[in-house]
Each structure stands twice: as C-alpha cells, then as structure tokens.
Design a protein around this motif. Sequence first.
Motif, PDB file in Angstrom:
ATOM      1  N   GLU A 138       0.832  -1.201   0.000  1.00 18.96           N
ATOM      2  CA  GLU A 138       0.000   0.000   0.000  1.00 18.96           C
ATOM      3  C   GLU A 138       0.875   1.262   0.000  1.00 18.96           C
ATOM      4  O   GLU A 138       1.846   1.349   0.731  1.00 18.96           O
ATOM      5  CB  GLU A 138      -0.886  -0.016   1.245  1.00 18.96           C
ATOM      6  N   THR A 139       0.508   2.217  -0.821  1.00 21.55           N
ATOM      7  CA  THR A 139       1.255   3.467  -0.903  1.00 21.55           C
ATOM      8  C   THR A 139       0.555   4.539  -0.088  1.00 21.55           C
ATOM      9  O   THR A 139      -0.626   4.813  -0.290  1.00 21.55           O
ATOM     10  CB  THR A 139       1.374   3.934  -2.369  1.00 21.55           C
ATOM     11  N   ASP A 140       1.298   5.132   0.835  1.00 22.97           N
ATOM     12  CA  ASP A 140       0.758   6.209   1.658  1.00 22.97           C
ATOM     13  C   ASP A 140       1.524   7.497   1.338  1.00 22.97           C
ATOM     14  O   ASP A 140       2.700   7.639   1.686  1.00 22.97           O
ATOM     15  CB  ASP A 140       0.886   5.858   3.143  1.00 22.97           C
ATOM     16  N   LEU A 141       0.853   8.421   0.689  1.00 21.17           N
ATOM     17  CA  LEU A 141       1.462   9.693   0.303  1.00 21.17           C
ATOM     18  C   LEU A 141       1.090  10.838   1.253  1.00 21.17           C
ATOM     19  O   LEU A 141       1.345  12.005   0.934  1.00 21.17           O
ATOM     20  CB  LEU A 141       1.047  10.052  -1.131  1.00 21.17           C
ATOM     21  N   THR A 142       0.530  10.505   2.400  1.00 21.39           N
ATOM     22  CA  THR A 142       0.047  11.525   3.332  1.00 21.39           C
ATOM     23  C   THR A 142       1.163  12.482   3.746  1.00 21.39           C
ATOM     24  O   THR A 142       1.001  13.703   3.671  1.00 21.39           O
ATOM     25  CB  THR A 142      -0.575  10.877   4.582  1.00 21.39           C
ATOM     26  N   ALA A 143       2.290  11.953   4.192  1.00 18.91           N
ATOM     27  CA  ALA A 143       3.392  12.804   4.649  1.00 18.91           C
ATOM     28  C   ALA A 143       3.933  13.666   3.506  1.00 18.91           C
ATOM     29  O   ALA A 143       4.238  14.846   3.688  1.00 18.91           O
ATOM     30  CB  ALA A 143       4.505  11.960   5.254  1.00 18.91           C
ATOM     31  N   ALA A 144       4.036  13.076   2.326  1.00 18.68           N
ATOM     32  CA  ALA A 144       4.527  13.820   1.160  1.00 18.68           C
ATOM     33  C   ALA A 144       3.555  14.936   0.776  1.00 18.68           C
ATOM     34  O   ALA A 144       3.973  16.032   0.411  1.00 18.68           O
ATOM     35  CB  ALA A 144       4.737  12.876  -0.016  1.00 18.68           C
TER      36      ALA A 144
END
Length: 175
Positions: A138-144
């Motif tokens: 799973e890809t989590d781009l929240t921080a980016a």
Amino acid sequence: MKKVWFLGLGLSLALVGCSDSGSDEAKKEETTNAKEENANVAGDIMDFYLNLTTTVNGVDIDLNGYEEAVAGEEPPAGEELKKMKEAAAASATESAKAVESMEIPGGLGDHKDAVESFKSTLTESYNMKAEALSKEGETDLTAANEKLNEAENQIKEILDEAGLVSSSLISDLNG
C-alpha cells in the motif's frame, strides 16, 4: 532699507522654496527607484514560479495520473496498478530533480532565502513521494502531501510579500 529687507526676505523664501523642491525631487526619485526595485523582484519571483510550474508539469504527468486514478471511483488494481505506480515513482523522482535544478534569480534580495527554503521543501515532497511509491504494498502519500502543503504555504507567503497575487501551487502542479 525696507526695499533691501523685502528683497532679502524674497530671496530667503525663494531659496527655501528651491531647497524644498530639491528634497521633493530626491524623495520622488527614491520612491521611483524603490518601486522599480520591487517590480524587478516581483517579476523575478513570478518568472521563477512560472518556470518552475511549467518545468514540473512537463515531468510529473505520470505522478498526477497515478494520484488521480487511485483517488477515482474505480482505482486500478493488479498489474495495471503496479505499472502506474512504477511510472509515478519515476515521475516523482524526475520532478524532484527538476525542482532541484531550477536556478533562483540573483536579484531577489530579502526573498532569496525564502525561495531557497520553498524549493527545498518542494524537492523533499517529491522525494518523499518517489520513496513511498517505490515501496511494496500500500502506498501512503500523506506525509509527502503534507510537505507539498507546506511548500504551497511558503510560496503563497513569498508571493504576498512581493505584492503579487498568491496562487495555488497544488492546483498549478496538478491541474
């Protein structure tokens, strides 16, 4: 004697009037020079911003496509998702390189440090996206994306301080 006195008074008033006129001219010239300098700084900032968004938009197409597809009603899955994710990771890496290679104009004066900080934050955002997309699962781009919001706030402040209309960096890069 009265004539000499009136003549002296008249000359004194004339000299005072001339000296005020000179100081008014100096003030006008200083104001004009300050306005021209501010216009040059604002122009350099706007040129930098427009060049940056144009350059990044040329290389972040796959990243934008991936983010749009994943957020859609029917996100891709399986092999299609894997291919999109790989292309998005490469696109994010290229975007980071593009931002990093952008030259900051020399005539920014007090704004130079703020523009450098903005550029660094935006580069970090794209590097974070590339790293997240390169991982399995799973890809989590929240921080980016939070880092991208930080960059947007930085550029808005820079544009406001330069007397320019602020723009939405996120819309300009994803639009």
